[in-house]
Scaffold this motif. Structure first.
Motif, short mmCIF file in Angstrom:
data_model
loop_
_atom_site.label_atom_id
_atom_site.label_comp_id
_atom_site.label_asym_id
_atom_site.label_seq_id
_atom_site.Cartn_x
_atom_site.Cartn_y
_atom_site.Cartn_z
N THR A 287 0.78 -1.26 -0.05
CA THR A 287 -0.02 -0.11 0.07
C THR A 287 0.99 1.33 -0.09
O THR A 287 0.50 2.21 -0.80
CB THR A 287 -1.02 0.06 1.27
OG1 THR A 287 -1.97 -1.32 1.30
CG2 THR A 287 -1.87 1.30 1.22
N ALA A 288 1.88 1.24 0.73
CA ALA A 288 3.04 2.38 0.78
C ALA A 288 3.46 2.74 -0.42
O ALA A 288 3.75 3.62 -1.08
CB ALA A 288 3.84 2.26 1.87
N LEU A 289 3.71 1.60 -1.10
CA LEU A 289 4.50 1.72 -2.56
C LEU A 289 3.36 2.09 -3.43
O LEU A 289 3.76 2.89 -4.43
CB LEU A 289 4.88 0.38 -2.85
CG LEU A 289 5.63 0.21 -4.40
CD1 LEU A 289 6.97 1.13 -4.22
CD2 LEU A 289 6.19 -1.37 -4.37
N ALA A 290 2.38 1.48 -3.35
CA ALA A 290 1.27 2.19 -4.40
C ALA A 290 1.03 3.89 -4.32
O ALA A 290 0.91 4.44 -5.29
CB ALA A 290 -0.15 1.57 -4.14
N LEU A 291 1.13 4.42 -2.97
CA LEU A 291 0.99 5.82 -2.74
C LEU A 291 2.10 6.55 -3.44
O LEU A 291 2.02 7.48 -3.72
CB LEU A 291 0.74 6.09 -1.25
CG LEU A 291 -0.84 5.54 -0.58
CD1 LEU A 291 -0.59 5.49 0.77
CD2 LEU A 291 -1.86 6.40 -1.54
N THR A 292 3.24 5.83 -3.06
CA THR A 292 4.39 6.31 -3.56
C THR A 292 4.55 6.36 -5.11
O THR A 292 4.68 7.72 -5.84
CB THR A 292 5.60 5.66 -3.21
OG1 THR A 292 5.70 5.52 -1.62
CG2 THR A 292 7.23 6.26 -3.61
N LEU A 293 3.98 5.43 -5.79
CA LEU A 293 4.09 5.53 -7.38
C LEU A 293 3.03 6.50 -7.66
O LEU A 293 3.44 6.96 -8.75
CB LEU A 293 3.79 4.12 -7.61
CG LEU A 293 4.72 3.02 -7.62
CD1 LEU A 293 4.09 1.60 -7.84
CD2 LEU A 293 6.09 3.36 -8.49
N LEU A 294 2.00 6.70 -7.03
CA LEU A 294 0.64 7.81 -7.33
C LEU A 294 1.72 8.93 -7.28
O LEU A 294 1.19 9.95 -8.25
CB LEU A 294 -0.20 7.65 -6.54
CG LEU A 294 -1.33 6.61 -6.74
CD1 LEU A 294 -2.46 6.49 -5.85
CD2 LEU A 294 -1.94 6.67 -8.12
#
Length: 401
Positions: A287-294
């Motif tokens: 989830t943290a990685l998804a937000l970083t990619l966004l």
């Protein structure tokens, strides 16, 4: 013990009550996600309201949902699962029938508040009945299967709502919503023998009759984890418009939901076999990685990869988190445990756009999503402190003959 897909315990998951509440949950959530993606534009067009007010009409459903979830934990223990589920389904259908008849913006806000309340009642009731219907040995897998109904609704709802409005208009959408809510009521009426929710007369003024304090520490992790999702649903379309990524944004939730649907049966098995930590830690990191990619996405492919990690992370946290809440209490406290988990779940989604929207206004969406990614990553430490350190893996990850 290993389970094949046809083992008696796996078959035991799909009993009548489980199937009924899963179908009800799907219909209700499918209607909700169509409402979610079309309300803002509908309010602007019908009532000539500014964007801030139109957005409030969507957010107020979350407030109503919180109210419904708070009260339902006690109602389930006093009235029983059948009455509460049927009452919530009747109210939800009534609000859908009134939707095209509301003449003013004030009454429309009230209608949305009551609709959210009904959703909270139904969601808590279905989750509790589902928990009582599952064999204890496959509870994690059972919750995963149940949660697939929400994931599938998330995949289909936004696309269906936007398509219906674009092609046929709001009148057709209202007919669609009425049909779904009446169908959910009809299915709810087929519930078999009511689940064995402990039926006692409880005081209306004792907090413990609505929430369970044993779930609160883990619920604090849930609150943080849902903030990222709240800001994604609120601001992804605006971010995509700024970066000319509208096409990718339109399938972001579809990609996310598909990843969740395909992995939840696996994560449910891992949860039951090895324990919650093997699911929760990777879910938080994804989830943290998804937000970083966004935050950094400037291309469609990067935005879609973020959707993949969002589905792997947040999508699996939702089902595993609900299963953890149930494991923290005795069976007669399932209503309060379910209510507590979803109160914090909805609260995080509801307050995130207001809190982190201010960051976006003062800087940009990239900074906002980076802040959310950092907060999500820090929830790893919070989870370890309040739950993870006391629940190590139940067996080695190595395979033994």
């Amino acid at each position: 013990m290993r389970h094949s897909l046809l083992s008696p315990e796996i078959k035991g998951i799909f009993n009548r009550n489980f199937n009924v509440v899963t179908a009800v949950n799907f219909c209700v959530m499918l209607a909700y996600y169509q409402i979610l993606v079309t309300t803002t534009l509908f309010v602007q067009e019908r009532f000539d309201a500014p964007l801030s007010i139109a957005g409030t009409c969507s957010g107020i459903m979350v407030i109503g949902c919180l109210m419904g979830r708070f009260l339902t934990g006690n109602l389930l223990s006093t009235l029983g699962g059948r009455r509460v589920l049927t009452g919530g389904a009747v109210l939800y259908a009534l609000m859908a029938l009134l939707n095209p008849l509301v003449p003013t913006l004030t009454l429309f806000l009230a209608q949305r508040l009551v609709a959210g309340f009904a959703m909270g009642v139904i969601g808590t009731a279905t989750g509790t009945i589902m928990a009582y219907s599952l064999p204890v040995t496959v509870q994690g897998l059972g919750v995963s299967f149940f949660s697939l109904s929400t994931a599938l609704a998330l995949a289909l709802g936004p696309c269906l709502g936007i398509s219906v409005v674009h092609v046929l208009g709001y009148s057709a959408l209202n007919g669609d919503l009425i049909a779904l809510t009446l169908l959910s009521l009809a299915i709810a009426l087929t519930l078999a023998t009511p689940p064995h929710v402990k039926s006692v007369r409880r005081s209306l003024f004792k907090l413990k009759n609505y929430i369970d304090v044993r779930v609160l520490p883990f619920a604090s992790v849930t609150l943080i984890m849902t903030m990222g999702y709240g800001s994604i649903t609120a601001y992804l379309a605006t971010l995509a418009a700024e970066r000319s990524l509208e096409t990718a944004a339109s399938v972001f939730f579809l990609i996310s939901a598909l990843c969740t649907i395909t992995t939840r049966p696996l994560t449910g098995r891992l949860f039951d076999r090895y324990g919650e930590n093997l699911v929760i830690y990777p879910a938080i990191l994804c989830t943290a990685l998804a937000l970083t990619l966004l935050a950094v996405a400037k291309s469609s492919w990067l935005l879609l990869i973020a959707g993949v990690f969002q589905g792997l992370g947040f999508g699996n946290f939702q089902s595993a988190g609900q299963a953890i809440a149930l494991r923290l209490v005795k069976k007669y406290r399932f209503p309060q445990a379910t209510s507590t988990f979803f109160i914090f779940f909805d609260l995080g989604i509801g307050i995130s756009p207001y809190i982190f929207g201010e960051i976006a206004l003062k800087s940009d969406f990239g900074v906002m999503y980076l802040c959310l990614a950092a907060l999500t990553a820090l929830s790893l430490l919070l989870y370890y402190a309040v739950h993870g350190k006391n629940h190590p893996l139940r067996r080695s990850l190595r395979r033994h003959g």
